[in-house]
Design an enzyme around this catalytic site. Structure first.
Site, PDB file in Angstrom:
ATOM      1  N   GLU A   1       0.875  -1.174   0.000  1.00 48.59           N
ATOM      2  CA  GLU A   1       0.000   0.000   0.000  1.00 48.59           C
ATOM      3  C   GLU A   1       0.918   1.230   0.000  1.00 48.59           C
ATOM      4  O   GLU A   1       0.915   2.033  -0.901  1.00 48.59           O
ATOM      5  CB  GLU A   1      -0.907  -0.003   1.236  1.00 48.59           C
TER       6      GLU A   1
ATOM      7  N   ASP B   1     -11.791  -1.409   4.571  1.00 45.13           N
ATOM      8  CA  ASP B   1     -10.682  -1.001   5.444  1.00 45.13           C
ATOM      9  C   ASP B   1     -11.197  -0.328   6.732  1.00 45.13           C
ATOM     10  O   ASP B   1     -11.255  -0.970   7.774  1.00 45.13           O
ATOM     11  CB  ASP B   1      -9.739  -0.055   4.673  1.00 45.13           C
TER      12      ASP B   1
HETATM   13  N1  HPA Z   1      -4.027   0.520   7.447  1.00 42.29           N
HETATM   14  C1  HPA Z   1      -3.037   0.164   8.266  1.00 42.29           C
HETATM   15  N2  HPA Z   1      -3.188   0.090   9.554  1.00 42.29           N
HETATM   16  C2  HPA Z   1      -4.367   0.378  10.076  1.00 42.29           C
HETATM   17  C3  HPA Z   1      -5.416   0.755   9.288  1.00 42.29           C
HETATM   18  C4  HPA Z   1      -5.237   0.827   7.908  1.00 42.29           C
HETATM   19  O1  HPA Z   1      -6.160   1.162   7.141  1.00 42.29           O
HETATM   20  N3  HPA Z   1      -6.473   0.971  10.098  1.00 42.29           N
HETATM   21  C5  HPA Z   1      -6.050   0.725  11.333  1.00 42.29           C
HETATM   22  N4  HPA Z   1      -4.779   0.359  11.328  1.00 42.29           N
HETATM   23 ZN    ZN Z   2      -6.108  -2.098   6.536  1.00 44.50          ZN
END
Ligand code: HPA
Ligand code: ZN
Length: 337
Positions: free
Chosen positions: A203, A281
């Protein structure tokens, strides 16, 4: 009914499986504000004037996220959170959800405390399943920027409670901190306890971060993984090895990984044979829902019911739950088809 409204309600009604959802990140802002009010905790800095979460970038997002968890202090709070999250998900057609649970936020990764939090969440999830027909399973995640020692405590909680309900182990948090192999001990422990594995990668990190997650943590799924597109040899490896990507398109656009959905690589990855799935997410943080993700994918790439059906089938196959649960879900998908 106008054509687009009709389409929207059809997409909302499609049965969906969501594999990548952060439990606290799914908390409706009104729910967090209510708890803050009850506990007299001042959280106004994390909300805008309309009551939505506010943050500037990914690292700030993580700190706003952690601030929101300050109001979640007891097993009862997590039971209420579970109900609020599942009600939302079920209203968007989700029939199965795997949420990321972090023992760090549930009694500081003490195994005894964690068991109490877990019990409270499971009770709330059982009721939600009876009321709304949505099934929940938990994937314990360690938090990368909390470091490898805290991750070991999370892994111990995971190993102690692994079973039909806690089905997986993973890593979230700031992808730019540390290396996957720093967490290999925790992943080995979780694997030995019978848990299935996933890791956030690709990501914020490039293709190399995805390779490291695969080689050093030996995961079956990658959280995001979309930046694998920058290296077509890696894309082919993902396709050949059947690695499943938990893609969260709305999150990626909201956080600026891609400027808009049309330039998001989910369709290219899918066309090249990678097993992609769709998730939200942290839905209220990213102003999204599973129905909205489906609508946007329909608009950007023309995805139709057949493609959404194949996405649901991939998610079912990749789900970490047991065979009986999968069979029940398969029947639900078939009935809806
Ligand atoms: N990404 C990475 N770590 C996280 C996220 C996320 O969207 N939400 C909570 N911790
Ligand atoms: Zn995540």
């Amino acid at each position: 009914m106008r054509e687009d409204e009709q389409r929207r309600s059809e997409l909302a009604a499609l049965p969906k499986l969501e594999l990548h959802l952060h439990h606290e990140g799914a908390a409706p802002p009104a729910f967090i504000r209510q708890l803050a009010h009850e506990k007299r905790i001042d959280l106004h800095r994390i909300f805008d004037e309309r009551g939505n979460y506010v943050y500037d970038d990914f690292v700030h997002f993580l700190s706003v996220y952690e601030a929101a968890t300050e109001v979640l202090k007891s097993p009862e709070d997590f039971a209420r959170l579970t109900t609020a999250v599942l009600e939302q998900s079920a209203s968007h057609g989700v029939i199965y959800s795997e949420t990321f649970l972090s023992p760090d936020f549930c009694g500081g990764s003490d195994v005894g405390a964690w068991r109490e939090y877990l019990h409270a969440m499971q009770e709330a999830a059982d009721k939600a399943e009876r009321d709304w027909g949505i099934t929940l399973r938990g994937v314990i995640t360690c938090i990368r920027h909390f470091g490898p020692e805290k991750a070991k405590r999370a892994a111990l909680c995971a190993a102690e409670t692994a079973g039909d309900w806690i089905v997986g182990f993973g890593i979230a948090g700031d992808e730019n901190m540390g290396k996957p192999k720093d967490f290999a001990w925790s992943f080995d422990m979780a694997r030995e306890a019978g848990l299935k594995l996933t890791a956030h990668a690709g990501e914020w990190g490039g293709p190399q971060s995805v390779r490291e997650a695969l080689d050093d943590l030996r995961v079956a799924r990658i959280g995001h993984g979309v930046r694998a597109i920058e290296d077509l040899e890696l894309v082919d490896r993902l396709a050949e090895e059947g690695i499943v990507l938990e893609v969260c398109p709305g999150s990626n656009v909201q956080l600026g990984v891609y400027p808009d959905l049309r330039r998001h690589p989910i369709e290219m990855l899918r066309e090249r044979g990678v097993k992609v799935t769709v998730s939200t997410d942290d839905p209220p943080f990213f102003h999204t829902t599973m129905s909205k993700e489906y609508e946007d994918l329909h608009r950007a790439f023309g995805w139709d019911e057949e493609i959404f059906g194949s996405i649901a089938a991939i998610a079912l196959d990749a789900a970490f739950c047991d065979a009986t649960t999968k069979e029940n879900l398969r029947k639900k998908l078939e009935t809806a088809a």
